[in-house]
Design a protein around this motif. Structure first.
Motif, PDB file in Angstrom:
ATOM      1  N   THR A 148       0.837  -1.192   0.000  1.00 30.41           N
ATOM      2  CA  THR A 148       0.000   0.000   0.000  1.00 30.41           C
ATOM      3  C   THR A 148       0.878   1.251   0.000  1.00 30.41           C
ATOM      4  OG1 THR A 148      -0.116  -0.123   2.410  1.00 30.41           O
ATOM      5  CG2 THR A 148      -1.928  -1.107   1.191  1.00 30.41           C
ATOM      6  N   ARG A 318      -4.448  -0.030   5.966  1.00 31.19           N
ATOM      7  CA  ARG A 318      -3.683  -0.681   4.893  1.00 31.19           C
ATOM      8  C   ARG A 318      -4.204  -2.093   4.685  1.00 31.19           C
ATOM      9  NH1 ARG A 318       1.751  -2.538   8.009  1.00 31.19           N
ATOM     10  NH2 ARG A 318       2.034  -3.599   6.026  1.00 31.19           N
ATOM     11  N   GLU A 320      -5.304  -3.621   2.191  1.00 34.86           N
ATOM     12  CA  GLU A 320      -4.871  -4.361   1.002  1.00 34.86           C
ATOM     13  C   GLU A 320      -3.646  -5.225   1.311  1.00 34.86           C
ATOM     14  OE1 GLU A 320      -5.569  -1.222   1.137  1.00 34.86           O
ATOM     15  OE2 GLU A 320      -7.167  -0.809  -0.315  1.00 34.86           O
ATOM     16  N   ASP A 321      -2.946  -4.922   2.409  1.00 33.93           N
ATOM     17  CA  ASP A 321      -1.765  -5.707   2.787  1.00 33.93           C
ATOM     18  C   ASP A 321      -2.101  -6.923   3.653  1.00 33.93           C
ATOM     19  OD1 ASP A 321       0.028  -4.047   1.463  1.00 33.93           O
ATOM     20  OD2 ASP A 321       0.342  -2.752   3.199  1.00 33.93           O
ATOM     21  N   LYS A 353     -10.450  -9.053   5.928  1.00 38.17           N
ATOM     22  CA  LYS A 353     -10.415  -7.648   5.512  1.00 38.17           C
ATOM     23  C   LYS A 353     -11.514  -6.830   6.169  1.00 38.17           C
ATOM     24  CE  LYS A 353      -7.972  -8.044   1.139  1.00 38.17           C
ATOM     25  NZ  LYS A 353      -7.941  -7.645  -0.280  1.00 38.17           N
ATOM     26  N   LYS A 403     -15.767  -5.906  -3.740  1.00 38.14           N
ATOM     27  CA  LYS A 403     -14.366  -5.736  -4.115  1.00 38.14           C
ATOM     28  C   LYS A 403     -13.500  -6.837  -3.515  1.00 38.14           C
ATOM     29  CE  LYS A 403     -10.440  -2.568  -3.769  1.00 38.14           C
ATOM     30  NZ  LYS A 403      -9.884  -1.342  -3.164  1.00 38.14           N
ATOM     31  N   ASP A 404     -13.764  -7.169  -2.244  1.00 33.01           N
ATOM     32  CA  ASP A 404     -12.983  -8.224  -1.590  1.00 33.01           C
ATOM     33  C   ASP A 404     -13.176  -9.566  -2.280  1.00 33.01           C
ATOM     34  OD1 ASP A 404     -12.023  -6.410   0.228  1.00 33.01           O
ATOM     35  OD2 ASP A 404     -13.456  -6.920   1.805  1.00 33.01           O
ATOM     36  N   GLU A 407     -11.196  -9.515  -5.575  1.00 32.69           N
ATOM     37  CA  GLU A 407      -9.754  -9.643  -5.323  1.00 32.69           C
ATOM     38  C   GLU A 407      -9.394 -11.073  -4.926  1.00 32.69           C
ATOM     39  OE1 GLU A 407      -8.856  -6.672  -2.383  1.00 32.69           O
ATOM     40  OE2 GLU A 407      -8.101  -5.292  -3.908  1.00 32.69           O
TER      41      GLU A 407
END
Length: 448
Positions: A148, A318, A320-321, A353, A403-404, A407
């Motif tokens: 990120t 963060r 996305e990490d 997430k 979105k999750d 991904e």
């Protein structure tokens, strides 16, 4: 364009004309009649272009070039020369100048040269930043994992300050990795072969912390049977890390301030002084200024420690990490426990997430270890009661979940869209539209 330009010339008329021309083109222009004044403002991170005359009194252009390139051999320096100075201009190119421009010059020509010189300087700094980031991720010692923007910015900052001889104050929530950041600074600095000594100010009884820090001579107090080297002296040459500095007693804060200012200590029961060559890193999980306002932390010590301030982003900023970090911790746990790490399902990844992670990295690491030990079963709590969820709208929750899921599927199938379509039951155009909506690119999920 916003590239800064330094113009150095002893002729005011030329300085004025060039300043007007370049300012109209959007450059940030600063002019100098004396090259020595420009030298004082240069550092290795300066992002601009230097336009310098060759024939000047005091410090001429070639001498200036030598000194500027000693600061950074990759500066973009363009030399201005008269007809009789061509040989000198060629010599300046040999020394490392980007280009030279012969007087009289056209506006179009000088703008073109400066544009290319600026692009070269920008590329140099970009490549340097990328190299520092790569070194930060792959070098020996502790690693700061994550992709990120916030964690990339943190790595860049740490690589910039790793060898600066100044004390550092780290601010981060519980479990966010303050100890890791301190060790990262130490093991990426020129002090890496010396001691890294850490002490938790909140874990040592107040009656013992002074002797732990400063050491003592035999007989200094009743139980002092023999001499003991203190933690600060043990760190000499290396790095001394004070975690939970907010817990340090006020009386001891005065003594620590004196150590930071004088760079020497006096062990308990001794009249001798020990000179220190250490870097001090302090960390706090709360805002020290709030304690200063309450009279619970010394203001002078705060400003002495806060020469360089490092903020660690919490894990919830963060997210996305999270997948990368979880898989890293799970791999470490499977190796330590000599067992295979189960594979995360899409639903489990989504739950990871959605969780708010109040315990940050430490909580995530513990969750990964439990996941390995328990075979991936009943590890994650139902996230519907998450505190963060109560502050988001239904539309935001749905969008984040969507979105999750996208991904997770893209990661599972390494960016193969046909397989993702089949898994999620989406038409091709719908999948493309949703990927575009959330800024997802299939190539980002392909195996390298």
């Amino acid at each position: 364009m916003s590239i800064p330009i330094y113009i150095i010339d002893d002729e005011p008329s030329i300085l004025h004309a060039l300043q007007q021309l370049l300012a109209m083109e959007g450059y940030q222009v600063e002019v100098f009649g004396d090259a020595r004044d420009a030298l004082k403002k240069l550092d290795r991170d300066w992002s601009g272009v230097i336009l310098s005359d060759i024939n000047m009194p005091e410090l001429d252009g070639v001498a200036f070039l030598r000194e500027a390139l000693a600061v950074d051999p990759e500066f973009s320096v363009v030399m201005l020369t008269g007809h009789g100075d061509i040989s000198t201009a060629v010599e300046s190119m040999r020394l490392g100048a980007y280009d030279f421009i012969e007087k009289p010059f056209s506006n179009e020509h000088i703008l073109d040269v400066l544009k290319r010189a600026g692009e070269k300087r920008a590329l140099v700094l970009e490549n340097r930043a990328l190299k520092d980031e790569l070194d930060a991720q792959t070098g020996a010692g502790p690693r700061l994992l994550g992709n990120t923007q916030k964690i990339k910015a943190l790595r860049r900052l740490l690589m910039q300050i790793k060898d600066i001889p100044a004390d550092v104050l780290i601010r981060g929530e519980t479990g966010s990795g303050k100890d890791l950041v301190a060790r990262f600074l130490h093991y990426n600095s020129h002090r890496k072969n010396e001691n890294f000594v850490a002490i938790n100010c909140g874990a040592i009884p107040e009656t013992m912390i002074e002797s732990e820090l400063f050491g003592f001579e035999a007989g200094a107090f009743t139980s002092a049977q023999k001499k003991r080297i203190g933690k600060i002296e043990h760190a000499n040459g290396g790095t001394f890390f004070l975690d939970e500095i907010e817990s340090m007693p006020m009386a001891l804060q005065i003594k620590l301030l004196r150590v930071l200012e004088d760079r020497r200590i006096e062990p308990l029961g001794s009249n001798r002084h020990v000179d220190l060559d250490i870097r001090v890193i302090a960390a706090a999980k709360i805002d020290l200024l709030e304690l200063v306002d309450k009279g619970e932390f010394r203001e002078d010590l705060f400003y002495r420690l806060n020469v360089i301030n490092v903020e660690i982003p919490p894990l919830r900023e963060r997210k996305e990490d999270i997948s990368l970090l979880f898989q890293h911790f799970a791999a470490l746990a499977s190796s330590r426990f000599n067992t295979d790490a189960p594979r995360l399902t899409n639903d489990q990844l989504v739950r990871l997430k959605q969780h708010n992670w109040p315990g940050n990295i430490r909580e995530l690491r513990n969750a990964a270890e439990r996941f390995v030990l328990m075979g991936g079963q009943t590890v994650f709590d139902d996230p519907t009661g998450d505190e963060q969820a109560t502050h988001t709208t239904l539309a935001q929750k749905v969008a984040q979940y969507e979105k999750d899921m996208l991904e997770a599927a893209l990661k599972e199938y390494d960016g193969r869209l046909v397989d993702v379509q089949h898994q999620l039951g989406l038409p091709r155009k719908t999948l493309y539209d949703k990927m575009r909506k959330y800024g997802l690119v299939k190539d980002d999920f392909k195996l390298s």
